[in-house]
Design a protein around this motif. Structure first.
Motif, short mmCIF file in Angstrom:
data_model
loop_
_atom_site.label_atom_id
_atom_site.label_comp_id
_atom_site.label_asym_id
_atom_site.label_seq_id
_atom_site.Cartn_x
_atom_site.Cartn_y
_atom_site.Cartn_z
N PRO A 153 119.53 -48.45 57.08
CA PRO A 153 119.21 -49.28 58.63
C PRO A 153 118.13 -48.49 59.27
CG PRO A 153 121.31 -48.05 58.16
CD PRO A 153 120.59 -47.90 56.87
N SER A 154 117.67 -49.33 60.07
CA SER A 154 116.86 -48.89 61.07
C SER A 154 117.43 -48.18 62.19
CB SER A 154 115.74 -50.13 61.73
OG SER A 154 114.86 -49.31 62.42
N VAL A 155 116.82 -47.03 62.86
CA VAL A 155 117.53 -46.24 63.82
C VAL A 155 116.86 -45.86 64.96
CG1 VAL A 155 118.82 -44.19 64.52
CG2 VAL A 155 119.35 -45.22 62.10
N MET A 156 117.11 -45.96 66.26
CA MET A 156 116.29 -45.35 67.37
C MET A 156 117.24 -44.54 67.95
SD MET A 156 114.58 -47.45 70.36
CE MET A 156 116.07 -47.68 71.44
N THR A 157 117.07 -43.39 68.17
CA THR A 157 117.80 -42.59 69.11
C THR A 157 116.95 -41.04 69.21
OG1 THR A 157 119.99 -41.26 69.10
CG2 THR A 157 119.03 -41.31 66.61
N GLY A 158 117.44 -40.41 69.98
CA GLY A 158 116.91 -38.89 70.39
C GLY A 158 117.99 -37.95 70.21
N MET A 159 119.33 -38.63 70.24
CA MET A 159 120.24 -37.73 70.01
C MET A 159 120.41 -36.92 68.88
SD MET A 159 123.13 -40.70 71.82
CE MET A 159 124.47 -39.72 71.15
N GLU A 160 121.19 -35.97 68.83
CA GLU A 160 121.62 -35.11 67.80
C GLU A 160 122.51 -35.88 66.95
OE1 GLU A 160 120.29 -32.42 67.32
OE2 GLU A 160 119.99 -31.22 69.20
N CYS A 161 121.91 -36.01 65.52
CA CYS A 161 122.46 -36.78 64.53
C CYS A 161 123.84 -36.21 63.98
CB CYS A 161 121.59 -36.65 63.32
SG CYS A 161 119.98 -37.84 63.46
N GLN A 162 123.89 -34.97 63.95
CA GLN A 162 125.01 -34.15 63.31
C GLN A 162 126.35 -34.12 64.23
OE1 GLN A 162 121.96 -33.08 63.22
NE2 GLN A 162 121.59 -33.28 61.20
N THR A 190 113.49 -39.40 58.50
CA THR A 190 112.67 -39.64 57.24
C THR A 190 112.97 -41.02 56.71
OG1 THR A 190 112.18 -37.17 56.84
CG2 THR A 190 111.52 -39.03 55.15
N CYS A 191 114.35 -41.29 56.43
CA CYS A 191 114.40 -42.73 56.00
C CYS A 191 115.19 -43.46 56.87
CB CYS A 191 115.88 -42.22 55.03
SG CYS A 191 115.46 -41.34 53.60
N HIS A 192 115.66 -43.10 58.23
CA HIS A 192 116.37 -44.11 59.17
C HIS A 192 115.04 -44.15 60.17
CE1 HIS A 192 120.09 -44.37 57.27
NE2 HIS A 192 120.08 -43.14 57.10
N GLY A 193 113.99 -44.62 59.97
CA GLY A 193 113.00 -44.62 60.97
C GLY A 193 113.29 -45.91 61.78
N LYS A 194 112.49 -45.80 62.95
CA LYS A 194 112.47 -47.05 64.01
C LYS A 194 111.92 -48.29 63.61
CE LYS A 194 110.64 -46.47 67.99
NZ LYS A 194 110.43 -45.95 69.48
N ALA A 195 110.43 -47.90 62.96
CA ALA A 195 109.66 -49.13 62.28
C ALA A 195 109.63 -49.25 60.82
CB ALA A 195 108.32 -48.74 62.88
N GLU A 196 110.10 -48.18 60.14
CA GLU A 196 110.00 -48.27 58.59
C GLU A 196 111.17 -47.54 58.05
OE1 GLU A 196 106.39 -46.49 57.05
OE2 GLU A 196 105.04 -47.96 58.06
#
Length: 276
Positions: free
Chosen positions: A259-268, A247-253
């Motif tokens: 910081p912007s983030v791109m990942t499909g991995m588990e965050c936790q 919600t906060c760490h988006g790829k485009a917004e």
């Protein structure tokens, strides 16, 4: 720093050393030989962006071949089993599949030459899907679903049908695998560390567990590809908390300077909070 984080980081150095030896040992001349396969398309060389046609395969037959190909390491097992079965299939590109040198995949063993990074099973699956022609627009979804499956599923399979199907026994399961485990990550070192903790065995004793894991991933890959071929919607299951992160760490917004983030991995797996 919590106990799980400490265990993983301390274990990484040992895993890298041990799996480096295993990965190096797997690079045998027989695995890398470029001997032409009978029936191969002799005038074909797979080019950048070129795609080959997939047809449905037997999941257990692929799993069995993956298990039997254990001397090449996990990435080789998955890639070799898939390419070999497609080269024997009714695909219009079967002869072209025969030309692909599967020995190239040996490097992925132990999380890329023993570095404990991305699991070779997933690396091999990604390389395979990358050369497949569009399967009802779901090639990317297949890769994503396989990664999520790897992260959240107790593996390797321990049931009688699977163990018998790949050509092993439950006696070997009890002595050499002991327990399935959940990787909670797409990384080799996390997967192995969690299995070591669950089984009570060291990473040096992974000789039966990892080939079975490759067989299980090859089997799941075929199931996903077959579903895509049949036009079924492919979906992967993510950790429920991942949505709040992106919600906060988006790829485009982003929000509030995040910081912007791109990942499909588990965050936790790596992040328990903003100060971790």
């Amino acid at each position: 720093m919590d106990k799980m984080t400490i265990n993983r980081r301390q274990a990484l150095g040992h895993i890298i050393g041990i799996t480096s030896v295993a990965a190096g040992a797997a690079i045998a001349p027989s695995a890398l030989a470029a001997t032409p396969i009978e029936g191969a398309a002799t005038d074909f060389i797979l080019g950048k962006g070129e795609k080959l046609k997939y047809v449905k395969l037997d999941p257990m037959a692929v799993a069995k071949l993956a298990y039997e190909s254990k001397s090449g390491g996990c990435m080789y097992q998955v890639f070799h089993a898939m390419i070999s079965k497609l080269s024997e299939s009714t695909s219009v590109d079967a002869a072209k599949f025969k030309t692909i040198p599967t020995g190239l995949a040996v490097y992925g063993g132990g999380g890329i030459a023993g570095q404990g990074t991305v699991c070779g099973n997933l690396n091999g699956a990604g390389m395979l899907v990358n050369i497949l022609d569009d399967i009802n627009g779901q090639n990317g979804a297949v890769v994503a679903a396989l990664f999520r499956f790897y992260e959240i599923t107790e593996l390797p399979y321990m049931d009688d049908a699977f163990v018998t199907g790949i050509g092993s026994t439950q006696d070997v399961t009890a002595t050499s695998v002991v327990s399935a485990s959940i990787a909670n990550s797409s990384l080799c070192h996390s997967s192995l560390t969690n299995w070591s903790e669950a089984s009570g065995k060291t990473v040096a004793q992974k000789g039966e567990r990892c080939p079975r894991l490759a067989a299980a991933i090859a089997m799941k890959l075929v199931e996903l590809l077959n579903d895509a071929y049949d036009g079924k919607a492919i979906e992967g299951t993510k950790h429920e908390d991942n949505g709040s992160c992106t919600t906060c760490h988006g790829k485009a917004e982003t929000m509030m300077g995040a910081p912007s983030v791109m990942t499909g991995m588990e965050c936790q797996t790596c992040h328990t909070g903003h100060f971790n």
